[in-house]
Design a protein around this motif. Structure first.
Motif, PDB file in Angstrom:
ATOM      1  N   PRO A   1       0.800  -1.225   0.000  1.00 36.61           N
ATOM      2  CA  PRO A   1       0.000   0.000   0.000  1.00 36.61           C
ATOM      3  C   PRO A   1       0.838   1.283   0.000  1.00 36.61           C
ATOM      4  CG  PRO A   1      -0.970  -1.586   1.493  1.00 36.61           C
ATOM      5  CD  PRO A   1       0.347  -2.156   1.075  1.00 36.61           C
ATOM      6  N   PHE A   2       2.074   1.203   0.454  1.00 33.93           N
ATOM      7  CA  PHE A   2       2.923   2.397   0.544  1.00 33.93           C
ATOM      8  C   PHE A   2       3.796   2.599  -0.692  1.00 33.93           C
ATOM      9  CE2 PHE A   2       2.111   0.784   4.827  1.00 33.93           C
ATOM     10  CZ  PHE A   2       1.419   1.870   5.350  1.00 33.93           C
ATOM     11  N   VAL A   3       3.649   1.710  -1.675  1.00 31.21           N
ATOM     12  CA  VAL A   3       4.423   1.783  -2.913  1.00 31.21           C
ATOM     13  C   VAL A   3       3.520   2.273  -4.049  1.00 31.21           C
ATOM     14  CG1 VAL A   3       5.832   0.480  -4.563  1.00 31.21           C
ATOM     15  CG2 VAL A   3       5.891  -0.115  -2.126  1.00 31.21           C
ATOM     16  N   LYS A   4       4.047   3.164  -4.870  1.00 38.70           N
ATOM     17  CA  LYS A   4       3.279   3.683  -6.003  1.00 38.70           C
ATOM     18  C   LYS A   4       3.007   2.584  -7.026  1.00 38.70           C
ATOM     19  CE  LYS A   4       5.160   8.365  -5.636  1.00 38.70           C
ATOM     20  NZ  LYS A   4       6.014   9.397  -6.280  1.00 38.70           N
ATOM     21  N   LYS A   5       1.931   2.728  -7.760  1.00 35.78           N
ATOM     22  CA  LYS A   5       1.609   1.782  -8.830  1.00 35.78           C
ATOM     23  C   LYS A   5       2.775   1.718  -9.811  1.00 35.78           C
ATOM     24  CE  LYS A   5      -1.856   0.767 -12.382  1.00 35.78           C
ATOM     25  NZ  LYS A   5      -3.120   1.205 -13.019  1.00 35.78           N
ATOM     26  N   GLY A   6       3.211   0.500 -10.139  1.00 38.27           N
ATOM     27  CA  GLY A   6       4.340   0.314 -11.039  1.00 38.27           C
ATOM     28  C   GLY A   6       5.685   0.361 -10.351  1.00 38.27           C
ATOM     29  N   GLY A   7       5.672   0.666  -9.047  1.00 38.82           N
ATOM     30  CA  GLY A   7       6.921   0.713  -8.289  1.00 38.82           C
ATOM     31  C   GLY A   7       7.414  -0.685  -7.939  1.00 38.82           C
ATOM     32  N   TYR A   8       8.672  -0.752  -7.516  1.00 39.28           N
ATOM     33  CA  TYR A   8       9.307  -2.037  -7.283  1.00 39.28           C
ATOM     34  C   TYR A   8       9.689  -2.236  -5.819  1.00 39.28           C
ATOM     35  CZ  TYR A   8       9.726  -2.947 -12.275  1.00 39.28           C
ATOM     36  OH  TYR A   8       9.455  -3.196 -13.597  1.00 39.28           O
ATOM     37  N   VAL A   9       9.720  -3.519  -5.435  1.00 37.40           N
ATOM     38  CA  VAL A   9      10.240  -3.942  -4.138  1.00 37.40           C
ATOM     39  C   VAL A   9      11.372  -4.926  -4.409  1.00 37.40           C
ATOM     40  CG1 VAL A   9       9.762  -5.089  -1.947  1.00 37.40           C
ATOM     41  CG2 VAL A   9       8.001  -3.653  -3.016  1.00 37.40           C
ATOM     42  N   TYR A  10      12.551  -4.612  -3.902  1.00 37.58           N
ATOM     43  CA  TYR A  10      13.727  -5.483  -4.024  1.00 37.58           C
ATOM     44  C   TYR A  10      14.099  -5.983  -2.633  1.00 37.58           C
ATOM     45  CZ  TYR A  10      14.722  -4.342  -8.913  1.00 37.58           C
ATOM     46  OH  TYR A  10      14.650  -4.224 -10.287  1.00 37.58           O
ATOM     47  N   ILE A  11      14.191  -7.293  -2.493  1.00 37.55           N
ATOM     48  CA  ILE A  11      14.422  -7.917  -1.190  1.00 37.55           C
ATOM     49  C   ILE A  11      15.550  -8.929  -1.302  1.00 37.55           C
ATOM     50  CG2 ILE A  11      13.426  -9.421   0.587  1.00 37.55           C
ATOM     51  CD1 ILE A  11      10.626  -8.398  -0.434  1.00 37.55           C
ATOM     52  N   THR A  12      16.447  -8.929  -0.325  1.00 40.04           N
ATOM     53  CA  THR A  12      17.352 -10.052  -0.167  1.00 40.04           C
ATOM     54  C   THR A  12      17.243 -10.584   1.254  1.00 40.04           C
ATOM     55  OG1 THR A  12      19.643 -10.835  -0.208  1.00 40.04           O
ATOM     56  CG2 THR A  12      19.317  -8.525   0.291  1.00 40.04           C
ATOM     57  N   VAL A  13      17.100 -11.895   1.360  1.00 41.62           N
ATOM     58  CA  VAL A  13      16.984 -12.540   2.670  1.00 41.62           C
ATOM     59  C   VAL A  13      18.017 -13.653   2.784  1.00 41.62           C
ATOM     60  CG1 VAL A  13      14.533 -12.062   3.033  1.00 41.62           C
ATOM     61  CG2 VAL A  13      15.212 -14.131   1.809  1.00 41.62           C
ATOM     62  N   PRO A  14      18.530 -13.871   3.997  1.00 36.54           N
ATOM     63  CA  PRO A  14      19.359 -15.053   4.205  1.00 36.54           C
ATOM     64  C   PRO A  14      18.477 -16.286   4.151  1.00 36.54           C
ATOM     65  CG  PRO A  14      18.907 -13.989   6.298  1.00 36.54           C
ATOM     66  CD  PRO A  14      18.319 -13.110   5.233  1.00 36.54           C
ATOM     67  N   GLY A  15      18.973 -17.343   3.542  1.00 39.76           N
ATOM     68  CA  GLY A  15      18.132 -18.526   3.395  1.00 39.76           C
ATOM     69  C   GLY A  15      18.915 -19.820   3.471  1.00 39.76           C
ATOM     70  N   MET A  16      18.247 -20.869   3.052  1.00 40.01           N
ATOM     71  CA  MET A  16      18.841 -22.198   2.981  1.00 40.01           C
ATOM     72  C   MET A  16      18.778 -22.683   1.541  1.00 40.01           C
ATOM     73  SD  MET A  16      17.311 -24.160   6.320  1.00 40.01           S
ATOM     74  CE  MET A  16      17.953 -23.805   7.962  1.00 40.01           C
ATOM     75  N   LYS A  17      19.777 -23.440   1.125  1.00 37.74           N
ATOM     76  CA  LYS A  17      19.747 -24.025  -0.213  1.00 37.74           C
ATOM     77  C   LYS A  17      18.602 -25.025  -0.330  1.00 37.74           C
ATOM     78  CE  LYS A  17      24.631 -23.221  -0.998  1.00 37.74           C
ATOM     79  NZ  LYS A  17      25.983 -23.800  -1.218  1.00 37.74           N
ATOM     80  N   LYS A  18      18.301 -25.697   0.779  1.00 39.32           N
ATOM     81  CA  LYS A  18      17.158 -26.596   0.856  1.00 39.32           C
ATOM     82  C   LYS A  18      16.691 -26.622   2.302  1.00 39.32           C
ATOM     83  CE  LYS A  18      15.691 -31.368  -0.036  1.00 39.32           C
ATOM     84  NZ  LYS A  18      16.137 -32.722  -0.497  1.00 39.32           N
ATOM     85  N   ASP A  19      15.383 -26.495   2.516  1.00 35.46           N
ATOM     86  CA  ASP A  19      14.877 -26.510   3.892  1.00 35.46           C
ATOM     87  C   ASP A  19      15.231 -27.824   4.588  1.00 35.46           C
ATOM     88  OD1 ASP A  19      13.841 -23.996   3.693  1.00 35.46           O
ATOM     89  OD2 ASP A  19      11.819 -24.543   4.331  1.00 35.46           O
ATOM     90  N   ILE A  20      15.830 -27.700   5.774  1.00 31.63           N
ATOM     91  CA  ILE A  20      16.297 -28.880   6.520  1.00 31.63           C
ATOM     92  C   ILE A  20      15.857 -28.794   7.975  1.00 31.63           C
ATOM     93  CG2 ILE A  20      18.252 -29.566   5.080  1.00 31.63           C
ATOM     94  CD1 ILE A  20      20.020 -27.724   6.720  1.00 31.63           C
ATOM     95  N   HIS A  21      14.692 -28.204   8.203  1.00 31.43           N
ATOM     96  CA  HIS A  21      14.248 -27.996   9.578  1.00 31.43           C
ATOM     97  C   HIS A  21      13.842 -29.286  10.275  1.00 31.43           C
ATOM     98  CE1 HIS A  21      14.502 -23.652   9.300  1.00 31.43           C
ATOM     99  NE2 HIS A  21      14.003 -23.749   8.070  1.00 31.43           N
ATOM    100  N   ASP A  22      13.518 -30.308   9.506  1.00 35.61           N
ATOM    101  CA  ASP A  22      13.169 -31.598  10.119  1.00 35.61           C
ATOM    102  C   ASP A  22      14.394 -32.388  10.549  1.00 35.61           C
ATOM    103  OD1 ASP A  22      10.495 -31.097   9.753  1.00 35.61           O
ATOM    104  OD2 ASP A  22      10.394 -32.112   7.808  1.00 35.61           O
ATOM    105  N   ASN A  23      15.565 -31.979  10.066  1.00 36.46           N
ATOM    106  CA  ASN A  23      16.800 -32.681  10.405  1.00 36.46           C
ATOM    107  C   ASN A  23      17.958 -31.691  10.346  1.00 36.46           C
ATOM    108  OD1 ASN A  23      18.614 -34.737  11.009  1.00 36.46           O
ATOM    109  ND2 ASN A  23      18.788 -35.408   8.877  1.00 36.46           N
ATOM    110  N   ILE A  24      17.998 -30.790  11.313  1.00 35.31           N
ATOM    111  CA  ILE A  24      18.979 -29.702  11.293  1.00 35.31           C
ATOM    112  C   ILE A  24      20.385 -30.244  11.545  1.00 35.31           C
ATOM    113  CG2 ILE A  24      19.687 -27.543  12.390  1.00 35.31           C
ATOM    114  CD1 ILE A  24      16.757 -27.098  13.152  1.00 35.31           C
ATOM    115  N   PRO A  25      21.334 -29.920  10.672  1.00 32.44           N
ATOM    116  CA  PRO A  25      22.712 -30.385  10.859  1.00 32.44           C
ATOM    117  C   PRO A  25      23.324 -29.843  12.155  1.00 32.44           C
ATOM    118  CG  PRO A  25      22.372 -29.614   8.621  1.00 32.44           C
ATOM    119  CD  PRO A  25      21.163 -29.196   9.405  1.00 32.44           C
ATOM    120  N   GLU A  26      24.150 -30.656  12.766  1.00 34.07           N
ATOM    121  CA  GLU A  26      24.782 -30.258  14.022  1.00 34.07           C
ATOM    122  C   GLU A  26      25.636 -29.007  13.860  1.00 34.07           C
ATOM    123  OE1 GLU A  26      26.933 -33.489  15.726  1.00 34.07           O
ATOM    124  OE2 GLU A  26      25.172 -34.776  15.940  1.00 34.07           O
TER     125      GLU A  26
END
Length: 238
Positions: free
Chosen positions: A132-157
């Protein structure tokens, strides 16, 4: 990739301000081939101590609103002045990303570097809280830290050496984010993809001497970085 713009900011006094993997390099990769025009009024959402805000104002010619809940606006103003920027070029605002205090269609664009995963995992967030706070035709650019593959059921030590399962729940893969964004009605999702940035931005962070960087070293030195990535998201307001 070569971080030609970011290299100017690779100075100890500036790197001391970072609060995680190098946000300036992340921001530079995020804005490669950006559709945001010079002179645009941009909200730097989750701006921290304002380093990415300075970077965008100086390197891209944006007018920037440095919006963050936890930083001190008075300290940021002083920093902006020291970096040669005036109030017409950049201004800090203390605000909650879920309760933004702006008029509708206030910004030409929003850029969020390494913070959106804390507040944007609600499927209704984009439609109700941000676009709602962005003008029509405006852009949102986001970068988030992530995982290459979700591993929440078996989190590596290795990852548990630095982070709890609850903290790791803020990290997810590209598939997860595509599912979140599929619910967006007022924006067109242009791209959701893995970024090149990971190893180098982490290296810049881990050499910092603060308690959070020292804590993160345990997992990364044990090889935890092989499970992690950064994800780029681009959205256009309909």
């Amino acid at each position: 990739m070569k971080y030609e713009k970011s290299e100017k900011y690779n100075r100890p006094e500036l790197m001391a301000k970072i609060m995680g993997p190098n946000p300036v390099k992340l921001c530079e990769e995020l804005l490669m081939d950006s559709k945001i025009e010079k002179g645009a009024f941009v909200c730097d959402l989750g701006s921290g101590q304002g380093l990415t805000s300075v970077f965008m104002a100086k390197e891209y010619g944006y007018r920037v609103c440095a919006c963050d809940l936890w930083s001190n606006p008075e300290e940021n103003v002083k920093f902006f002045y020291e970096m040669g920027l005036s109030g017409s070029e950049i201004i800090p605002v203390k605000a909650d990303a879920c309760e933004l205090p702006f008029e509708k269609s206030f910004f030409d664009a929003v850029v969020s570097t390494d913070s959106y995963n804390y507040f944007g995992r609600d499927k209704e967030y984009l439609d109700k809280k941000l676009l709602p706070f962005v003008k029509k035709g405006g852009y949102v650019y986001i970068t988030v830290p992530g995982m290459k593959k979700d591993i929440h059921d078996n989190i590596p030590e290795e990852l548990l050496l630095s982070w709890t399962p609850e903290q790791l729940d803020y990290l997810h893969d590209v598939t997860y984010w595509k599912d979140i964004l599929d619910s967006c009605k007022t924006g067109e999702v242009i791209s959701v993809c893995e970024m090149e940035s990971n190893e180098e931005v982490w290296q810049d962070w881990l050499i910092q001497e603060n308690e959070y960087a020292r804590g993160d070293r345990k997992a990364m030195e044990a090889g935890g970085g092989k499970y992690l990535n950064f994800i780029k998201i681009v959205i256009r307001k309909k």
